[in-house]
Design a protein around this motif. Structure first.
Motif, mmCIF file in Angstrom:
data_model
loop_
_atom_site.group_PDB
_atom_site.id
_atom_site.type_symbol
_atom_site.label_atom_id
_atom_site.label_comp_id
_atom_site.label_asym_id
_atom_site.label_seq_id
_atom_site.Cartn_x
_atom_site.Cartn_y
_atom_site.Cartn_z
ATOM 1 N N THR A 1 0.861 -1.185 0.000
ATOM 2 C CA THR A 1 0.000 0.000 0.000
ATOM 3 C C THR A 1 0.899 1.237 0.000
ATOM 4 O O THR A 1 2.126 1.115 0.085
ATOM 5 C CB THR A 1 -0.889 0.040 1.259
ATOM 6 N N ALA A 2 0.271 2.414 -0.060
ATOM 7 C CA ALA A 2 1.047 3.660 -0.056
ATOM 8 C C ALA A 2 1.817 3.817 1.248
ATOM 9 O O ALA A 2 2.828 4.497 1.302
ATOM 10 C CB ALA A 2 0.117 4.846 -0.270
ATOM 11 N N TYR A 3 1.334 3.175 2.322
ATOM 12 C CA TYR A 3 1.999 3.263 3.625
ATOM 13 C C TYR A 3 2.906 2.068 3.891
ATOM 14 O O TYR A 3 3.554 1.996 4.926
ATOM 15 C CB TYR A 3 0.955 3.382 4.741
ATOM 16 N N ARG A 4 2.894 1.114 2.996
ATOM 17 C CA ARG A 4 3.745 -0.065 3.151
ATOM 18 C C ARG A 4 4.345 -0.405 1.798
ATOM 19 O O ARG A 4 3.811 -1.210 1.047
ATOM 20 C CB ARG A 4 2.924 -1.263 3.649
ATOM 21 N N LEU A 5 5.476 0.244 1.506
ATOM 22 C CA LEU A 5 6.152 -0.015 0.242
ATOM 23 C C LEU A 5 7.307 -0.974 0.497
ATOM 24 O O LEU A 5 7.889 -0.974 1.585
ATOM 25 C CB LEU A 5 6.671 1.292 -0.360
ATOM 26 N N LYS A 6 7.673 -1.748 -0.499
ATOM 27 C CA LYS A 6 8.709 -2.758 -0.270
ATOM 28 C C LYS A 6 10.101 -2.123 -0.210
ATOM 29 O O LYS A 6 10.385 -1.167 -0.932
ATOM 30 C CB LYS A 6 8.652 -3.839 -1.343
ATOM 31 N N TYR A 7 10.928 -2.661 0.661
ATOM 32 C CA TYR A 7 12.349 -2.307 0.708
ATOM 33 C C TYR A 7 13.172 -3.437 0.115
ATOM 34 O O TYR A 7 14.307 -3.250 -0.283
ATOM 35 C CB TYR A 7 12.806 -2.104 2.149
ATOM 36 N N TYR A 8 12.590 -4.629 0.130
ATOM 37 C CA TYR A 8 13.372 -5.814 -0.202
ATOM 38 C C TYR A 8 13.021 -6.330 -1.596
ATOM 39 O O TYR A 8 11.841 -6.516 -1.908
ATOM 40 C CB TYR A 8 13.099 -6.920 0.817
ATOM 41 N N ASP A 9 14.028 -6.536 -2.404
ATOM 42 C CA ASP A 9 13.865 -7.169 -3.715
ATOM 43 C C ASP A 9 14.691 -8.437 -3.750
ATOM 44 O O ASP A 9 15.859 -8.418 -3.340
ATOM 45 C CB ASP A 9 14.377 -6.234 -4.815
ATOM 46 N N LEU A 10 14.114 -9.510 -4.229
ATOM 47 C CA LEU A 10 14.858 -10.767 -4.319
ATOM 48 C C LEU A 10 15.724 -10.733 -5.581
ATOM 49 O O LEU A 10 15.363 -11.290 -6.618
ATOM 50 C CB LEU A 10 13.884 -11.951 -4.343
ATOM 51 N N TRP A 11 16.841 -10.041 -5.477
ATOM 52 C CA TRP A 11 17.760 -9.939 -6.606
ATOM 53 C C TRP A 11 19.169 -10.229 -6.137
ATOM 54 O O TRP A 11 19.626 -9.555 -5.240
ATOM 55 C CB TRP A 11 17.672 -8.553 -7.264
ATOM 56 N N PRO A 12 19.875 -11.197 -6.643
ATOM 57 C CA PRO A 12 19.490 -12.039 -7.780
ATOM 58 C C PRO A 12 18.369 -13.012 -7.401
ATOM 59 O O PRO A 12 18.242 -13.362 -6.230
ATOM 60 C CB PRO A 12 20.786 -12.803 -8.078
ATOM 61 N N PRO A 13 17.560 -13.424 -8.393
ATOM 62 C CA PRO A 13 16.487 -14.379 -8.091
ATOM 63 C C PRO A 13 17.066 -15.750 -7.736
ATOM 64 O O PRO A 13 18.262 -15.993 -7.908
ATOM 65 C CB PRO A 13 15.696 -14.441 -9.394
ATOM 66 N N ILE A 14 16.180 -16.618 -7.244
ATOM 67 C CA ILE A 14 16.637 -17.959 -6.847
ATOM 68 C C ILE A 14 16.278 -18.946 -7.951
ATOM 69 O O ILE A 14 15.137 -19.002 -8.395
ATOM 70 C CB ILE A 14 15.961 -18.378 -5.528
#
Lengths: 223, 248
Positions: free
Chosen positions: B116-129
């Motif tokens: 949501t606008a108040y809960r944006l992601k900080y974590y990206d799974l990069w590199p992917p598994i």
């Protein structure tokens, strides 16, 4: 899984009467939680401090590991986070003296908490911070103002103190690649590690075209 | 359907009248696939011989404080799970804490679902598994807010039927058949496996009629073109970085 995107999260929320828990997060029950107060100006180590979810030992890299520390976030706005590697602190004043660090105003956690969005550090620390084998690293959080204890219905996500760190753990054979990249003056990124390995594959393809020298092919097996 | 963008959503919903065994213990790890709680499947996720999986994103319900609950007339209508998720390939956990010990993984605050606008992601799974043939993979969740104890303490008597107590979202790409073979070929060449790179390799194979796949020139050309395509795509999507505008 030699290159892994890792994350660690620290919080000051605990069951009533407790201040820290080792190697885990606390199990919380409604109406029996509190946030541990953080006095102004006193730094707390999020790995080996005495508050919140902590660890047995500080972050220390093994001989075959590299870390690329690329993002940090913190909450509330009056809490600052400082990264240290061995005895050196990352965030400094213009006169070279370390200060409390980056605050939740710039890098709020979670992103969007209380309507504050991380616009300035969307791509994290640039350049990132490399931590080499054998080095000890950690994060200290320091309140700019007193952060009080909250109890009862005041224990909300907006009142809990957080510190979040995201890093790339380069392990095993890829740590050798990372070292080669540093020696060559390249950045350690997922893309560069892949690119370097491509070069190795390419060289091996060429090497494989060579005939095996007689000194190797006719060598007797020793037991 | 050689390449499919798949998603899996696990949910733990309220079941009105509270029965203790319908809900997981707090602080314990459970599988979203074969755990006994919430929506689950019968068999563990295994990568077959003609398959190749790329796990692109994992996320879960956000919310930490257990005191943000709402009880209306004895019925629980809002609940924060305080949850973490871990990826396990065969017997190896992907996430470790900074002291190199298996951890609960990432939280719903770092990788929220839904966002949501108040809960944006900080974590990206990069590199992917990557999950290759013969491997089993699992996503395991741990809830740190104790629903069972809250019930035992008399906080509520039942739970609203459609209340989402916990949620996990997994976004992955499934390569099947010849595309799985191409994906493995890309891995052996050190090229990242993406939908674009697999499709491009297939096009090149058809163009070259399957001949001389492993020649040095072919490899160089394929890699260069893939890199250019990815760069253009990032620029088009507005997610390019400074290095995309540099030469080389």
């Amino acid at each position: 899984m030699a290159v892994r995107r890792q994350a660690h999260e620290w919080r000051n929320v605990m069951p009533v009467g407790e201040t820290k828990i080792l190697n885990s997060h606390p199990v919380l029950v409604p109406d029996n939680v509190r946030t541990v107060p953080l006095p102004r100006g006193i730094p707390v180590d999020i790995f080996v401090g005495d508050i919140g979810n902590t660890l047995d030992v500080p972050g220390e890299l093994k001989a075959f590991q590299y870390i690329v520390l690329d993002a940090i976030a913190v909450w509330p706005q009056t809490l600052a986070a400082q990264i240290y590697v061995n005895t050196t602190r990352y965030f400094q004043r213009p006169d070279g003296v370390p200060h409390e660090g980056i605050t939740g105003n710039v890098v709020p956690f979670p992103n969007g908490n209380s309507g504050i969005i991380n616009f300035d550090y969307r791509e994290g620390l640039n350049p990132p911070l490399y931590i080499a084998p054998g080095q000890t690293w950690g994060i200290e959080v320091t309140p700019i103002e007193d952060i009080p204890e909250y109890t009862g219905s005041d224990v909300t996500d907006a009142n809990i103190a957080f510190c979040y760190v995201k890093y790339l753990l380069v392990d095993g054979v890829d740590a050798l690649v990372a070292k080669a990249l540093i020696d060559a003056g390249w950045e350690i990124t997922v893309e560069n590690i892949e690119k370097y390995k491509e070069l190795l594959v390419r060289n091996n393809l060429l090497a494989a075209l060579q005939e095996i020298p007689e000194s190797i092919s006719e060598r007797k097996r020793r037991v | 359907m050689g390449i499919r963008k798949e998603l899996y959503e696990w949910e733990l919903l309220g079941r009105e009248l509270f029965v203790v065994n319908d809900y997981p213990n707090a602080g314990q790890e459970y599988s979203i696939f074969t755990g006994q709680y919430g929506t689950s499947i019968k068999e563990p996720a295994t990568c077959a011989e003609d398959e190749f999986y790329v796990i692109d994103r994992i996320s879960c319900k956000s919310g930490v404080s257990p005191n943000e609950y709402i009880v209306d007339g004895g019925t629980l209508t809002k609940w924060n799970p305080n949850m973490f998720i871990q990826v396990v390939i065969n017997t190896t956990g992907y996430y470790r804490d900074p002291q190199n010990v298996y951890s609960a993984g990432i939280s719903g605050m770092a990788s929220p679902y839904p966002m949501t606008a108040y809960r944006l992601k900080y974590y990206d799974l990069w590199p992917p598994i990557y999950v290759t043939e013969g491997q089993t993979w699992d996503i395991r969740y741990t809830l740190y807010n104790d629903l069972r104890q809250a019930y035992n303490n008399g906080l509520f008597t039942d739970i609203q039927g459609d209340l989402v107590l916990a949620q996990v979202f997994v976004d992955y790409t499934l390569y099947e058949g010849t595309d799985a073979v191409l994906a493995k070929k890309l891995v052996s060449l050190g090229v990242p496996v993406t939908v674009d790179s697999v499709m491009w390799l297939r096009q090149l194979m058809l163009k070259s009629k399957g001949m001389r796949m492993d020649t040095y020139e072919f490899y160089l050309k394929a890699k260069k073109i893939i890199r250019e395509k990815e760069k253009k795509k990032r620029i088009m999507q507005g997610i390019s970085t400074v290095s995309d505008y540099e030469d080389g």
